[in-house]
Design a protein around this motif. Structure first.
Motif, PDB file in Angstrom:
ATOM      1  N   PHE A 162      16.787   7.298   6.533  1.00  0.00           N
ATOM      2  CA  PHE A 162      16.011   7.640   7.673  1.00  0.00           C
ATOM      3  C   PHE A 162      14.794   8.181   7.753  1.00  0.00           C
ATOM      4  N   LEU A 163      14.658   8.994   6.712  1.00  0.00           N
ATOM      5  CA  LEU A 163      13.225   9.532   6.563  1.00  0.00           C
ATOM      6  C   LEU A 163      12.000   8.552   6.447  1.00  0.00           C
ATOM      7  N   VAL A 164      12.279   7.654   5.710  1.00  0.00           N
ATOM      8  CA  VAL A 164      11.368   6.614   5.651  1.00  0.00           C
ATOM      9  C   VAL A 164      11.267   5.693   6.886  1.00  0.00           C
ATOM     10  N   LEU A 165      12.359   5.487   7.529  1.00  0.00           N
ATOM     11  CA  LEU A 165      12.432   4.630   8.568  1.00  0.00           C
ATOM     12  C   LEU A 165      11.592   5.439   9.748  1.00  0.00           C
ATOM     13  N   ALA A 166      11.852   6.714   9.636  1.00  0.00           N
ATOM     14  CA  ALA A 166      11.137   7.277  10.665  1.00  0.00           C
ATOM     15  C   ALA A 166       9.556   7.405  10.516  1.00  0.00           C
ATOM     16  N   TYR A 167       9.107   7.890   9.591  1.00  0.00           N
ATOM     17  CA  TYR A 167       7.499   7.940   9.222  1.00  0.00           C
ATOM     18  C   TYR A 167       6.868   6.758   9.509  1.00  0.00           C
ATOM     19  N   ILE A 168       7.403   5.443   8.930  1.00  0.00           N
ATOM     20  CA  ILE A 168       6.969   4.101   9.053  1.00  0.00           C
ATOM     21  C   ILE A 168       6.841   3.654  10.504  1.00  0.00           C
ATOM     22  N   THR A 169       8.066   4.122  11.255  1.00  0.00           N
ATOM     23  CA  THR A 169       8.007   3.669  12.606  1.00  0.00           C
ATOM     24  C   THR A 169       7.041   4.716  13.401  1.00  0.00           C
ATOM     25  N   VAL A 170       6.925   5.540  13.067  1.00  0.00           N
ATOM     26  CA  VAL A 170       5.946   6.606  13.952  1.00  0.00           C
ATOM     27  C   VAL A 170       4.357   6.002  13.317  1.00  0.00           C
ATOM     28  N   GLY A 171       4.345   6.217  12.313  1.00  0.00           N
ATOM     29  CA  GLY A 171       2.781   6.015  11.945  1.00  0.00           C
ATOM     30  C   GLY A 171       2.275   4.571  11.047  1.00  0.00           C
ATOM     31  N   GLY A 172       3.292   3.614  10.906  1.00  0.00           N
ATOM     32  CA  GLY A 172       2.836   2.579  10.500  1.00  0.00           C
ATOM     33  C   GLY A 172       2.552   2.387   9.080  1.00  0.00           C
ATOM     34  N   LEU A 173       1.772   1.558   8.460  1.00  0.00           N
ATOM     35  CA  LEU A 173       1.216   1.573   7.257  1.00  0.00           C
ATOM     36  C   LEU A 173       0.484   2.504   6.623  1.00  0.00           C
ATOM     37  N   SER A 174      -0.381   3.340   7.555  1.00  0.00           N
ATOM     38  CA  SER A 174      -1.250   4.425   7.342  1.00  0.00           C
ATOM     39  C   SER A 174      -0.109   5.625   6.896  1.00  0.00           C
ATOM     40  N   SER A 175       0.834   6.070   7.430  1.00  0.00           N
ATOM     41  CA  SER A 175       1.742   7.103   7.144  1.00  0.00           C
ATOM     42  C   SER A 175       2.393   6.762   5.760  1.00  0.00           C
ATOM     43  N   ALA A 176       2.649   5.324   5.410  1.00  0.00           N
ATOM     44  CA  ALA A 176       3.269   4.925   4.255  1.00  0.00           C
ATOM     45  C   ALA A 176       2.326   5.174   3.253  1.00  0.00           C
ATOM     46  N   ILE A 177       1.079   4.716   3.263  1.00  0.00           N
ATOM     47  CA  ILE A 177       0.042   4.856   2.246  1.00  0.00           C
ATOM     48  C   ILE A 177      -0.282   6.367   2.201  1.00  0.00           C
ATOM     49  N   TYR A 178      -0.259   7.176   2.811  1.00  0.00           N
ATOM     50  CA  TYR A 178      -0.941   8.662   2.799  1.00  0.00           C
ATOM     51  C   TYR A 178       0.504   9.189   1.997  1.00  0.00           C
ATOM     52  N   ASN A 179       1.740   8.820   2.445  1.00  0.00           N
ATOM     53  CA  ASN A 179       2.942   9.369   1.813  1.00  0.00           C
ATOM     54  C   ASN A 179       2.793   8.952   0.241  1.00  0.00           C
ATOM     55  N   GLU A 180       2.504   7.608   0.036  1.00  0.00           N
ATOM     56  CA  GLU A 180       2.597   7.168  -1.373  1.00  0.00           C
ATOM     57  C   GLU A 180       1.363   8.059  -2.297  1.00  0.00           C
ATOM     58  N   VAL A 181       0.103   8.195  -1.459  1.00  0.00           N
ATOM     59  CA  VAL A 181      -0.762   9.190  -2.444  1.00  0.00           C
ATOM     60  C   VAL A 181      -0.015  10.356  -2.660  1.00  0.00           C
TER      61      VAL A 181
END
Length: 301
Positions: free
Chosen positions: A184-203
């Protein structure tokens, strides 16, 4: 050379789960976890402001600097399966497992940056399947999409299960609860912010992982008597080749990995590595989000 000591069912069983125990937790642990969840979701909502088009959602508007996409490129391969899997296979097979990130990664990363990235980035595609659509035809695009989706589901399942094992040992959560919360956590921030949220969270996660693994490594080495104590113990129990990447890999020589130098170079170094690092949408997409071709090439390099 003696055969390796068999591993337990999973890496934590020997110390905690075998005895029905888990690490003690307190309010501070849950406070840190809650803060981390809040930061992760906050990054997603912060990235939402820049998402206005499909290009923004899938490729961060092609606006990210090379150091961000480069860290995300590596962090995408620092999940639960890598942290648990590489530790477990290292304990079972020895230093030879470094080939997965040496022979099995570096040549393909260099090839991706120097040869493939100009084609990918110049075509202005949002994914590798889309590039195949432009380069070939719809059947190639469909086949690539289906294979990637199927592989992504399997990989996500393994990652979530590995994460659930850790959460169960640390917090005592049932595995299904850990899987649902993480998913749910991953789905939430990906749905809201797209790839940018994924990349900054990965950093963010890249530095969190280092902040945890470096002290663990230092304390672990200290516990076993330093590098000399560790190497003496492993050499005595597993033989001289256990701490050598190439020792015992001559053709016809037995080794725990069950592979010789030719199969490592050809099978791992060319077939598996190039197929993964140069065509994996999850990896290449990080480079495609860079602000220009130079930054895109420097991402895998």
């Amino acid at each position: 050379m003696q055969s390796p000591t068999p591993l337990p069912a999973h890496p934590l069983e020997a110390t905690y789960l075998a005895d029905g125990l888990r690490l003690p937790t307190n309010g501070l642990d849950y406070t840190i976890l809650a803060i981390y969840f809040a930061v992760v979701l906050g990054i997603g909502f912060a990235a939402r402001r820049s998402v206005k088009t499909s290009l923004d959602f899938f490729l961060s508007g092609r606006s990210l600097p090379a150091w961000v996409t480069g860290l995300a490129f590596i962090a995408a391969n620092l999940g639960a399966t890598e942290i648990l899997g590489m530790a477990a296979t290292g304990a079972q097979y020895g230093v030879a497992v470094v080939h997965w990130y040496w022979i099995g990664a570096i040549p393909a990363m260099v090839f991706l940056g120097l040869v493939m990235m100009p084609f990918y980035y110049g075509s202005k595609v949002r994914s590798v399947p889309e590039y195949l659509l432009q380069r070939f035809d719809k059947p190639a695009h469909l086949l690539s999409s289906v294979l990637f989706a199927f592989a992504a589901i399997l990989i996500a399942g393994v990652n979530l299960y590995a994460l659930a094992i850790i959460v169960e040992a640390l917090l005592g959560w049932p595995q299904w609860v850990a899987i649902v919360v993480a998913g749910f956590l991953v789905l939430a921030y990906i749905t809201v912010g797209g790839l940018s949220s994924a990349i900054y969270n990965e950093v963010l996660q890249f530095f969190v992982i280092l902040a945890a693994l470096i002290p663990i490594s230092v304390l672990g080495l200290k516990k076993v008597g330093g590098w000399d104590g560790l190497s003496d113990s492993l050499t005595k129990s597993h033989g001289d080749n256990f701490l050598s990447a190439w020792g015992g890999t001559g053709i016809g020589d037995p080794n725990p990995l069950g592979a010789n130098w030719l199969t490592i170079i050809l099978g791992l170094g060319f077939v598996l590595s190039f197929g993964y690092w140069t065509t994996n949408f999850a990896e290449v997409q990080r480079a495609l989000s860079a602000k220009n071709l130079s930054a895109a090439q420097r991402t895998p390099l």
